[in-house]
Design an enzyme around this catalytic site. Sequence first.
Site, mmCIF file in Angstrom:
data_model
loop_
_atom_site.group_PDB
_atom_site.id
_atom_site.type_symbol
_atom_site.label_atom_id
_atom_site.label_comp_id
_atom_site.label_asym_id
_atom_site.label_seq_id
_atom_site.Cartn_x
_atom_site.Cartn_y
_atom_site.Cartn_z
ATOM 1 N N LYS A 101 0.827 -1.208 0.000
ATOM 2 C CA LYS A 101 0.000 0.000 0.000
ATOM 3 C C LYS A 101 0.867 1.266 0.000
ATOM 4 O O LYS A 101 0.439 2.317 -0.457
ATOM 5 C CB LYS A 101 -0.930 0.028 1.222
ATOM 6 C CG LYS A 101 -1.831 -1.182 1.405
ATOM 7 C CD LYS A 101 -2.871 -1.283 0.313
ATOM 8 C CE LYS A 101 -4.015 -2.235 0.676
ATOM 9 N NZ LYS A 101 -3.602 -3.652 0.794
HETATM 10 C C1 LIG Z 1 -4.221 -4.776 0.312
HETATM 11 C C2 LIG Z 1 -3.386 -5.974 0.237
HETATM 12 C C3 LIG Z 1 -3.648 -6.973 -0.711
HETATM 13 C C4 LIG Z 1 -4.820 -6.917 -1.637
HETATM 14 O O1 LIG Z 1 -4.681 -5.904 -2.625
HETATM 15 P P1 LIG Z 1 -5.956 -5.407 -3.424
HETATM 16 O O2 LIG Z 1 -5.464 -4.253 -4.231
HETATM 17 O O3 LIG Z 1 -6.948 -4.986 -2.369
HETATM 18 O O4 LIG Z 1 -6.459 -6.529 -4.232
HETATM 19 C C5 LIG Z 1 -2.799 -8.058 -0.751
HETATM 20 N N1 LIG Z 1 -1.749 -8.177 0.101
HETATM 21 C C6 LIG Z 1 -1.477 -7.232 1.017
HETATM 22 C C7 LIG Z 1 -0.333 -7.433 1.944
HETATM 23 C C8 LIG Z 1 -2.272 -6.101 1.124
HETATM 24 O O5 LIG Z 1 -1.991 -5.162 2.031
#
Ligand SMILES: *Cc1c(COP(=O)(O)O)cnc(C)c1O
Length: 495
Positions: A112
């Site tokens: 993120k």
């Molecule tokens: C948010 C997240 C995901 C999922 O990503 P999306 O864009 O919501 O599909 C997968 N792995 C981690 C560690 C995340 O923080």
Amino acid sequence: MEVYYGSTRGNGRKVKASQAILKGLSEDGGLYVPDHIPVLDKSLKELSELDYRGTVYEIMKLFLTDFTEDELRSCIERAYDSKFDTEEIVPLAQTAGAYYLELFHGPTIAFKDMALSILPHLMTVSAKKNGVDNEIVILTATSGDTGKAALAGFAGVEGTRIIVFYPKNGVSPVQEKQMVTQKGSNTLVVGIHGNFDDAQTGVKKLFSDRELAEEMEKKGYQFSSANSINIGRLVPQICYYVYAYTRLLGEGRIAEGEIVNVAVPTGNFGNILAAYYAKNMGLPIGKLICASNENKVLYDFFRTGTYDRNREFVLTASPSMDILISSNLERLIYRIGGEDADRNRQLMAALGNQGKYEITEEMRASLEDFYGNYATESQTAAEIRRLYEECGYVIDTHTAVASAVYRKYREETGDGRQTIIASTASPFKFARSVMNAIGGKEDARGDFELIDELSALAGVEIPGAVEEIRTAPVLHDRQCRVEEMKDVVREFLQG
Ligand SMILES: *Cc1c(COP(=O)(O)O)cnc(C)c1O
């Protein structure tokens, strides 16, 4: 060519990129989508000569066409700097079976950060461009990782405040500790009694609450979103797929134009949608391998053409993917449905009312780019153990879901193309689950003992983000029920 953004449920009204970023979600409840996906205007070879920041600029300039070069470059400089613990920003680790694109070297050690370290800068530039004097209040629902990454991005950014709602019993201890120790007087962290979908639905309600918006406007505030529905998050995520490809090309590991697959551990469908956009920009991607955990609503959707959230919500060891409503899927549905807002609105209304919808055969045919599957909890743990034992490489639970699904894909199809697996979190963020997987049993030791052990075993230094929370004091202990979210927001903005 200028790119404008319209709503997936809208009346055709288009806004500029900066306006879409400021708003987050369209007033009609739809998501902003570009009116066309721009095509790469440099060759892959040319791009392969650029570093990460240079690559990001080449992609972002094509989408955010109302930003000047100076504006974009300065946002990029401020985002991808020494907050990342490696000069490369997104290193690629090679193992016997695939390349792991490590997207977790930022301040909160999950992917993120890739978008949330730049979003606050894009947002303040957007506010200036549009003559907005209101303070911008970021409302965010988090399944664990977005919350901290958004807090880290927005804390102390002038002209902004941020409120994060997370499911009180639905995040890992490290995730929770990271959030509740957040400093900054413009931040608020609240645990809600409910799961992530409850939090996300609650936040969406606040966004579409006209009365609340008016009240806020009078006080000089306006809401925006840092959730992955914001186009300002989606665009930065496209960049690392392009970068990964051009790096492999630059190092001579693939030939120019060679098709590679991409496997993505998926929850809200943001990260894999970014890969889909990259493919549509001309990046030679073959299959987009969409990996789910036991909340396998997307797998069922790809298999049957029916999206059905009516099922038990499973708490897994990959909590950031414990999601039954994948918000960003709406952007794909809109696109494969011929960009027909009326039709899309009907499908989303069905999702709201009956918790499900079905797409047409014709739409299903456009899903060929995707392969969906899922990994059970034990398959995920086994994948962590296998990779550690075979290569000495330790991955987190989310990445392991993608890795396990990729292996299923390979076995089923025999497709031996080079594959890039999005590695979305540091194993240190989910140390307990990772250590349980490697040891093959529940480990009774404390979280930080496990973290120390993991460091020794993987031969990797403990990331600063983890060291920091070892002793940090808890600064947020607010909890509420879903119905109280509005009051919590009002209260915070009183002071
Ligand atoms: C948010 C997240 C995901 C999922 O990503 P999306 O864009 O919501 O599909 C997968 N792995 C981690 C560690 C995340 O923080």
